[in-house]
Motif scaffolding. Structure first.
Motif, short mmCIF file in Angstrom:
data_model
loop_
_atom_site.label_atom_id
_atom_site.label_comp_id
_atom_site.label_asym_id
_atom_site.label_seq_id
_atom_site.Cartn_x
_atom_site.Cartn_y
_atom_site.Cartn_z
N LEU A 1 -2.00 4.13 -12.93
CA LEU A 1 -0.79 3.74 -13.66
C LEU A 1 0.45 4.16 -12.88
O LEU A 1 0.39 4.98 -11.97
N ALA A 2 1.59 3.59 -13.26
CA ALA A 2 2.85 3.99 -12.62
C ALA A 2 3.09 5.48 -12.84
O ALA A 2 2.83 6.01 -13.94
N ASN A 3 3.56 6.16 -11.81
CA ASN A 3 3.81 7.60 -11.95
C ASN A 3 5.10 7.83 -12.74
O ASN A 3 5.79 6.89 -13.15
N GLN A 4 5.45 9.10 -12.91
CA GLN A 4 6.60 9.43 -13.76
C GLN A 4 7.89 8.85 -13.22
O GLN A 4 8.70 8.28 -13.97
N LEU A 5 8.09 8.93 -11.91
CA LEU A 5 9.32 8.44 -11.31
C LEU A 5 9.46 6.93 -11.50
O LEU A 5 10.50 6.43 -11.95
N GLN A 6 8.39 6.18 -11.17
CA GLN A 6 8.47 4.72 -11.25
C GLN A 6 8.54 4.24 -12.69
O GLN A 6 9.34 3.35 -13.02
N SER A 7 7.70 4.78 -13.57
CA SER A 7 7.73 4.31 -14.97
C SER A 7 9.05 4.67 -15.65
O SER A 7 9.52 3.92 -16.50
N SER A 8 9.67 5.79 -15.26
CA SER A 8 10.99 6.13 -15.81
C SER A 8 12.04 5.10 -15.39
O SER A 8 12.90 4.70 -16.18
N ARG A 9 11.96 4.67 -14.11
CA ARG A 9 12.88 3.61 -13.66
C ARG A 9 12.66 2.33 -14.46
O ARG A 9 13.62 1.67 -14.89
N ASP A 10 11.38 1.97 -14.65
CA ASP A 10 11.07 0.75 -15.38
C ASP A 10 11.55 0.84 -16.83
O ASP A 10 12.08 -0.13 -17.39
N LEU B 1 0.84 -1.20 0.00
CA LEU B 1 0.00 0.00 0.00
C LEU B 1 0.87 1.25 0.00
O LEU B 1 0.66 2.18 -0.79
N LEU B 2 1.87 1.27 0.89
CA LEU B 2 2.76 2.43 0.95
C LEU B 2 3.54 2.59 -0.34
O LEU B 2 3.75 3.70 -0.84
N GLN B 3 3.99 1.45 -0.90
CA GLN B 3 4.74 1.50 -2.15
C GLN B 3 3.85 1.99 -3.28
O GLN B 3 4.28 2.76 -4.14
N SER B 4 2.59 1.52 -3.27
CA SER B 4 1.65 1.94 -4.32
C SER B 4 1.43 3.44 -4.26
O SER B 4 1.37 4.11 -5.29
N LEU B 5 1.31 3.98 -3.04
CA LEU B 5 1.10 5.42 -2.90
C LEU B 5 2.29 6.21 -3.44
O LEU B 5 2.13 7.33 -3.91
N SER B 6 3.48 5.62 -3.36
CA SER B 6 4.68 6.34 -3.80
C SER B 6 5.05 6.07 -5.25
O SER B 6 5.84 6.81 -5.83
N THR B 7 4.49 5.00 -5.86
CA THR B 7 4.89 4.65 -7.23
C THR B 7 3.75 4.75 -8.24
O THR B 7 4.02 4.71 -9.44
N LYS B 8 2.51 4.89 -7.77
CA LYS B 8 1.39 4.94 -8.70
C LYS B 8 0.71 6.30 -8.69
O LYS B 8 0.62 6.95 -7.66
N GLY C 1 1.61 13.00 -16.02
CA GLY C 1 0.98 14.27 -15.65
C GLY C 1 0.68 15.13 -16.87
O GLY C 1 1.18 14.91 -17.98
N ASN C 2 -0.20 16.11 -16.67
CA ASN C 2 -0.57 17.06 -17.73
C ASN C 2 -1.10 16.36 -18.98
O ASN C 2 -0.88 16.82 -20.11
N GLY C 3 -1.81 15.25 -18.78
CA GLY C 3 -2.42 14.56 -19.90
C GLY C 3 -1.48 13.71 -20.72
O GLY C 3 -1.82 13.32 -21.84
N GLU C 4 -0.31 13.36 -20.18
CA GLU C 4 0.71 12.65 -20.96
C GLU C 4 0.84 11.20 -20.48
O GLU C 4 1.19 10.94 -19.33
N PHE C 5 0.55 10.25 -21.39
CA PHE C 5 0.68 8.83 -21.12
C PHE C 5 1.88 8.27 -21.88
O PHE C 5 2.19 8.73 -22.99
#
Length: 779
Positions: A633-642, A620-627, A704-708
């Motif tokens: 969906l994965a946020n910018q930080l997590q998806s960039s790492r992936d 749950l904590l990880q999801s809050l920080s990565t999604k 963010g800002n409508g960008e997938f």
């Protein structure tokens, strides 16, 4: 099933409540839209039934809010207006269906049943497993055409299990689904309902259909349900021409067999510990017991107390604890204490001798064989199965071969393999194979599938990818090709397995924890030398850490303190093992930064429950920080790492990576003109479309800002065409979406997209993004 009814008309609410409760639904009533919103936010419902004209918050706005917050619960709207525009507004707001007043209660019940059947895997109107049949339309349950006389709660409980045949329900889960806030029962009440439902099933011949899943809860045990008419599941034996029935043991059987083998394996160690105690008793009798031997005997009693209960020897644990407590006393022992100590040691020795004799009479089972990954081949080609088994045997792995789709469905009701190789064209109708594959992809946890097909057309690859296939091979195919591709898929899925590091100086504890955890998909690394802890921690990167409190040279408390001072590992869940129950030890555990503790001897059910709770909290904590909370969906930080990891792997394997950027160009204008709720509605619907279109291991993110963003790796030129074809399909779907603003205005959304490729367009994420951004500006 649990339903939330939101209706301000007391008379109508009363009529609907009576109608729904007669169908055995648990119904809670909210009198206005705001209360309904609060109920829906705090509890998971199977369906929401809401009037449109509500005080404080109308039904359509409520529906928009629920969908914007990520709630996918089916919603049935009740409206007094028979105008097309109102129905369109409701459906565009995210409702699944609607009814017009005055209501026909029969139609209401039918629509409720239809909505409850919807989900990831469609369910038939009548639920059937073997000879057991439940018809929701008339609330009737039969077995072999014998009607079962069930109470409403027993009926609802059976329906819950039938609708979710692979899911394990804890008592708390069952309470949440079948009871309302007004009448929450004790968990013992659930146990009583389970008992009587089992009894009534047994009376008509359905024996042992509800299974106690070790340490977790209850589920439908369906092997008996499918054994009457289904073909026998067979396992191909490379050393024999005949097939043998599958005899895969249950998780609890695996555990008991493994523990029996462990007792035999470590009987010598048990004997050594017992010999130290017996030597202490001998010297105590002669009055020559030294301080060193007394301390050694205390340590061995402590260790025996920590493990005997794990072998169902609770009496032995209690005796060992009493021995430890007497030896731990200060000063010279009194005559009565000496006599008691000698008697206890003799009693413990007799108990261990009896246990050893019992184990000698049992056939030991290979632990390694029972906990190996399950690899399933669904293909009529027995030669391929035999060759795969030969390849796997060198790695101590095992393939299971099934030759028909129907037998595979039956098998998978009770077993969850690590990987499935599925011949989609030669085991039945392709449509059935694709539906079966989609079931596996949406299973919890998902089962990866390698598809074998007889044709290699673009449409085949697209269809299989959309059905959830993780890999694709064209027949004829060799066993080596299947094995190599399956190994790659397995390697990726194993990276998603829960890794547990256990540090305990007692090798028997480490050996016993393996069969407790591994059948539940947890990979355990055992370490008996705490001085090597940091080295092993870095190399294994565990998801959870289990520490013994008392160890030589360095204690678990000290290791925990070291972990909590390192930024990389500060959030790692830590569970302690201790043989001490006193408050002082418990306070030390939590003061050092521990999350939980388990008292030795370890009981598997308790350990599994505590690990599960810790992991859920950590996730749950990880999801809050990565999604991204809005799109899921994965946020910018997590998806960039992936994506960076994807590029690194592609560089090693000399492969390419495709990066797709899609941008809602008018999102800001939508927020200004219609409000952020409308913008959020767009983002969430787009997210759901992306997740349904890209469900084969691609990386999805919202920046963010409508960008997938979408990342796909390792594709050939043909697979590149597949990706572009899928992208074309989803762009068409996106352009066809129509949204309804809170003020009733309807609008569509425009988007730009760019496709770039590593290494042709850039060597890292930043350079690829720059090229994509310049392409977006040109569009």
């Amino acid at each position: 099933m649990r339903i939330l009814l939101i209706e301000d008309d007391e008379i109508l609410a009363s009529v609907l409540l009576q109608s729904l409760t007669q169908q055995h639904y648990a119904v809670e009533i909210a009198r206005d839209g705001q209360i309904g919103w609060e109920y829906a936010q705090s509890t998971n419902y199977d369906l929401i039934l809401t009037d449109v004209g509500l005080p404080k918050l109308d039904g359509i706005t409520l529906c928009q809010r629920l969908r914007s917050s990520g709630r996918s619960t089916p919603i049935l709207l009740i409206t007094a207006k028979d105008e097309t525009s109102d129905r369109i507004r409701g459906l565009d707001a995210g409702a699944d269906d609607y009814l017009i007043k005055p209501l026909n209660l029969g139609e209401l019940q039918a629509r409720v049943r239809a909505l409850l059947r919807r989900g990831d895997t469609p369910r038939p109107p009548v639920l059937e497993v073997g000879a057991l049949r439940l018809d929701p339309s008339i609330c009737e349950v039969t077995y072999d055409n014998q009607v079962l006389d069930l109470t409403p709660k027993e009926y609802s409980l059976l329906e819950l299990l039938l609708r979710n045949p692979l899911r394990v329900f804890s008592r708390g889960d069952i309470i949440e689904h079948l009871w309302t806030f007004d009448d929450p029962p004790q968990e013992e009440t659930v146990k009583s309902h389970i008992k009587w439902l089992r009894h009534k099933l047994k009376v008509v011949g359905a024996v042992d259909w509800i299974e106690n899943v070790y340490g977790l809860g209850y589920r439908l045990k369906s092997q008996k349900a499918t054994s009457r008419n289904s073909e026998k599941i067979t396992q191909k034996n490379p050393d024999r021409d005949s097939s043998v029935p599958d005899t895969s043991p249950s998780v609890e059987q695996q555990f008991n067999q493994a523990m029996s083998g462990l007792w035999s394996q470590y009987q010598g160690l048990m004997t050594q510990r017992m010999e130290v105690l017996q030597q202490a008793a001998l010297e105590l009798s002669s009055g020559t017991l030294t301080i060193e031997l007394r301390k050694s005997a205390e340590r061995e009693a402590h260790k025996l107390a920590g493990v005997l209960g794990m072998f169902e020897q609770e009496a032995g644990t209690q005796i060992a604890r009493e021995i430890e407590q007497i030896l731990d006393k200060d000063g010279e022992l009194l005559p009565a204490q000496k006599h008691q100590l000698i008697s206890l040691i003799q009693e413990l020795g007799n108990l261990l001798n009896l246990m050893a004799q019992k184990v000698v009479n049992q056939t030991a089972t290979s632990i390694g064989e029972e906990i190996n990954p399950k690899l399933l081949l669904i293909d009529p080609d027995l030669q391929l199965g035999s060759q795969l088994q030969q390849l796997a045997s060198s790695m101590e792995m095992r393939w299971q071969q099934i030759t028909t789709l129907e037998a595979a469905k039956n098998f998978l009701q009770t077993t969850s393999p690590d990987l499935v190789v599925l011949n989609v064209d030669e085991i039945g109708q392709r449509e059935e194979s694709l539906a079966f594959m989609l079931d596996l992809a949406t299973h919890t946890p998902p089962v990866p599938v390698l598809a074998l097909a007889v044709t290699d057309q673009l449409v085949d690859r697209v269809t299989l990818a959309q059905s959830g296939a993780r890999g694709f091979l064209v027949k004829p195919v060799t066993a080596n090709q299947v094995w190599e591709t399956a190994s790659q898929i397995l390697q990726f899925t194993r990276s998603l397995t829960v890794n547990v590091l256990v540090v305990d100086d007692d090798p028997l504890i480490l050996a016993a924890l393996g069969p407790m955890l591994e059948p539940w998909g947890m990979r355990m690394t055992g370490l008996d030398d705490p001085l090597r802890f940091w080295e092993v921690l870095q190399s294994t990167a565990p998801d959870l850490l289990i520490l013994d409190v008392e160890m030589p040279q360095i204690s678990g408390i000290e290791l925990c303190q070291a972990v909590r001072t390192d930024p990389q590992w500060q959030e790692l869940p830590i569970v302690f093992l201790t043989a001490h129950r006193e408050m002082e030890t418990v306070q030390q555990v939590f003061a050092a930064g521990g999350d939980d503790y388990v008292v030795k001897p370890v009981v598997g059910a308790e350990l599994l429950a505590r690990i599960t709770h810790r992991l859920e909290r950590s996730r749950l904590l990880q999801s809050l920080s990565t999604k991204d909370p809005l799109t899921g969906l994965a946020n910018q930080l997590q998806s960039s790492r992936d994506l960076q990891h994807l590029i690194t792997q592609a560089e090693k394997n000399q492969q390419s990576v495709c990066l797709i950027i899609l941008n809602i160009s008018d999102l800001r204008q939508i927020n200004i003109q219609y409000g952020h709720e409308a913008g959020n509605q767009v983002l969430q619907r787009w997210s759901r479309l992306f997740q349904s279109a890209f469900c084969s291991g691609e990386i999805l993110g919202y920046w963010g800002n409508g960008e997938f963003v979408v990342g796909v790796s390792g594709f050939t030129e043909t697979e590149g065409l597949v990706v572009k074809h899928r992208l074309s399909d989803i762009l068409t779907k996106l352009r066809q979406q129509v949204f309804t603003a809170p003020n009733g205005d309807r609008f569509q959304v425009t988007c730009n997209f760019a496709v770039v490729e590593y290494p042709n367009d850039g060597l890292n994420i930043q350079s690829l993004y720059q090229v994509a951004n310049s392409m977006l500006k040109q569009n």
